[in-house]
Design a protein around this motif. Structure first.
Motif, PDB file in Angstrom:
ATOM      1  N   MET A  31       0.805  -1.310  -0.155  1.00  0.00           N
ATOM      2  CA  MET A  31      -0.169  -0.045   0.035  1.00  0.00           C
ATOM      3  C   MET A  31       0.827   1.159   0.049  1.00  0.00           C
ATOM      4  N   LEU A  32       0.395   2.276  -0.882  1.00  0.00           N
ATOM      5  CA  LEU A  32       1.165   3.605  -0.795  1.00  0.00           C
ATOM      6  C   LEU A  32       0.303   4.499   0.041  1.00  0.00           C
ATOM      7  N   HIS A  85      -5.763  -6.771  -7.110  1.00  0.00           N
ATOM      8  CA  HIS A  85      -5.934  -6.182  -5.711  1.00  0.00           C
ATOM      9  C   HIS A  85      -4.685  -6.541  -4.970  1.00  0.00           C
ATOM     10  N   SER A  86      -3.289  -6.135  -5.458  1.00  0.00           N
ATOM     11  CA  SER A  86      -2.237  -6.364  -4.789  1.00  0.00           C
ATOM     12  C   SER A  86      -1.394  -5.066  -4.506  1.00  0.00           C
ATOM     13  N   ARG A  87      -2.011  -3.988  -4.956  1.00  0.00           N
ATOM     14  CA  ARG A  87      -1.507  -2.725  -4.748  1.00  0.00           C
ATOM     15  C   ARG A  87      -2.611  -1.654  -4.489  1.00  0.00           C
ATOM     16  N   PHE A  88      -2.483  -1.063  -3.488  1.00  0.00           N
ATOM     17  CA  PHE A  88      -3.658  -0.042  -2.838  1.00  0.00           C
ATOM     18  C   PHE A  88      -2.774   1.158  -2.642  1.00  0.00           C
ATOM     19  N   VAL A  89      -3.821   2.245  -2.674  1.00  0.00           N
ATOM     20  CA  VAL A  89      -3.254   3.606  -2.364  1.00  0.00           C
ATOM     21  C   VAL A  89      -4.236   4.221  -1.097  1.00  0.00           C
ATOM     22  N   LEU A  90      -3.699   4.753  -0.314  1.00  0.00           N
ATOM     23  CA  LEU A  90      -4.522   5.649   0.768  1.00  0.00           C
ATOM     24  C   LEU A  90      -4.206   7.281   0.360  1.00  0.00           C
ATOM     25  N   PRO A  91      -5.043   7.763   0.000  1.00  0.00           N
ATOM     26  CA  PRO A  91      -5.126   9.048  -0.646  1.00  0.00           C
ATOM     27  C   PRO A  91      -4.772  10.081   0.450  1.00  0.00           C
ATOM     28  N   GLY A  92      -3.981  11.212   0.136  1.00  0.00           N
ATOM     29  CA  GLY A  92      -3.740  12.142   1.189  1.00  0.00           C
ATOM     30  C   GLY A  92      -4.485  13.066   1.169  1.00  0.00           C
ATOM     31  N   PRO A 126      -0.149 -10.524   4.459  1.00  0.00           N
ATOM     32  CA  PRO A 126       0.457  -9.295   5.000  1.00  0.00           C
ATOM     33  C   PRO A 126       0.611  -8.255   3.657  1.00  0.00           C
ATOM     34  N   LEU A 127       0.532  -6.984   4.134  1.00  0.00           N
ATOM     35  CA  LEU A 127       0.616  -6.098   3.283  1.00  0.00           C
ATOM     36  C   LEU A 127       1.729  -4.889   3.519  1.00  0.00           C
ATOM     37  N   ASP A 128       2.725  -4.833   3.161  1.00  0.00           N
ATOM     38  CA  ASP A 128       3.718  -3.772   2.968  1.00  0.00           C
ATOM     39  C   ASP A 128       3.229  -2.331   3.095  1.00  0.00           C
ATOM     40  N   VAL A 129       3.931  -1.409   3.446  1.00  0.00           N
ATOM     41  CA  VAL A 129       3.302   0.002   3.626  1.00  0.00           C
ATOM     42  C   VAL A 129       4.494   0.966   2.854  1.00  0.00           C
TER      43      VAL A 129
END
Length: 270
Positions: A31-32, A85-92, A126-129
């Protein structure tokens, strides 16, 4: 699981783009998180057209009303690679003037991001960030998030102005990361090869090693930020370097002991 935070000294040394490149090249689910208190950049490019409904401010609101949960986080994510669905983003932040609203969020968010799991095919994967945390001088810099990380990267270009801006801040950053007590995050540099100085010269000037090294490639950066994926993109020297760096980071950090501190990780996302 691994939490990597990127910061900058001044100017535009490329932390946001480097964070996106690493996320795009990461060898496992990732996740970014756009945690720059000056605002996120992806809505103008990669996330254009997706609206502004999901963002960090919603997490801050959820935290004020109750304990922050993995479900709260999941509701604010966009997938960057559907249907995989292996790469996600949390918008700022949409409005950087609201950065102060996030001051109470960084510590619980840090613990949440240190132990995020993504339900997939009946398993808790597990999800790296990778977190873009912005400039060191910002008054609302997410220090609790940085102090919770496994690895902090100060982003620098191989030019005299960029190196001179970063060098005096490295020791301050190292001391600030250690001030929490317990094992401090690893500190290294992410280098954009734009100027005349070698990686060895930059490492010597900064007093730290170079963990990420990317070429200066404006065309590939434009493709990355805009979301365009021409056939040449994945084979570009820029993305080859990003994949090599991401793989090296995950291998090197896998052998480093992790300490969550007073709180345990927050569990599953989804």
């Amino acid at each position: 699981m691994m939490l990597t935070c990127l910061v900058t000294a001044k100017g535009a040394p490329g932390a946001s783009v480097t964070a996106l490149a690493l996320t795009s090249a990461w060898p496992s689910p990732v996740m970014l998180a756009e945690c720059d208190p000056a605002g996120g950049d992806l809505r103008a490019g990669l996330l254009a057209g997706l609206g502004q409904n999901r963002n960090l401010v919603n997490l801050a609101t959820a935290h004020r009303n109750a304990t922050l949960t993995p479900q709260d986080l999941a509701q604010q994510l966009y997938s960057l690679d559907a249907p995989a669905h292996s790469r996600f983003v949390l918008p700022g932040l949409v409005d950087p003037m609201s950065a102060s609203a996030l001051d109470g969020l960084w510590e619980p968010l840090g613990f949440l991001l240190r132990d995020v799991r993504l339900p997939e095919a009946g398993k808790n994967q597990p999800l790296d960030v990778v977190a873009d945390c912005g400039r060191l001088e910002h008054r609302h810099l997410p220090w609790p998030l940085l102090q919770t990380a496994d690895l902090v990267l100060i982003t620098v270009r191989s030019t005299m102005p960029s190196v001179m801006a970063a060098a005096p801040r490295v020791e301050h950053l190292r001391q600030a990361l250690a001030s929490r007590g317990g094992p401090a995050p690893a500190l290294s540099a992410a280098l954009i090869d734009e100027g005349p100085y070698s990686a060895k010269d930059v490492a010597t000037a900064l007093g730290t090693d170079i963990a990420v090294r990317l070429p200066h490639d404006p065309a590939s950066v434009e493709d990355l930020v805009s979301g365009r994926r021409p056939r040449r993109f994945s084979r570009s020297s820029y993305m080859r370097a990003a994949r090599a760096c991401a793989a090296n980071l995950t291998r090197s950090m896998a052998v480093r002991p992790r300490t969550l501190g007073a709180r345990e990780g927050a569990g599953d996302v989804g």
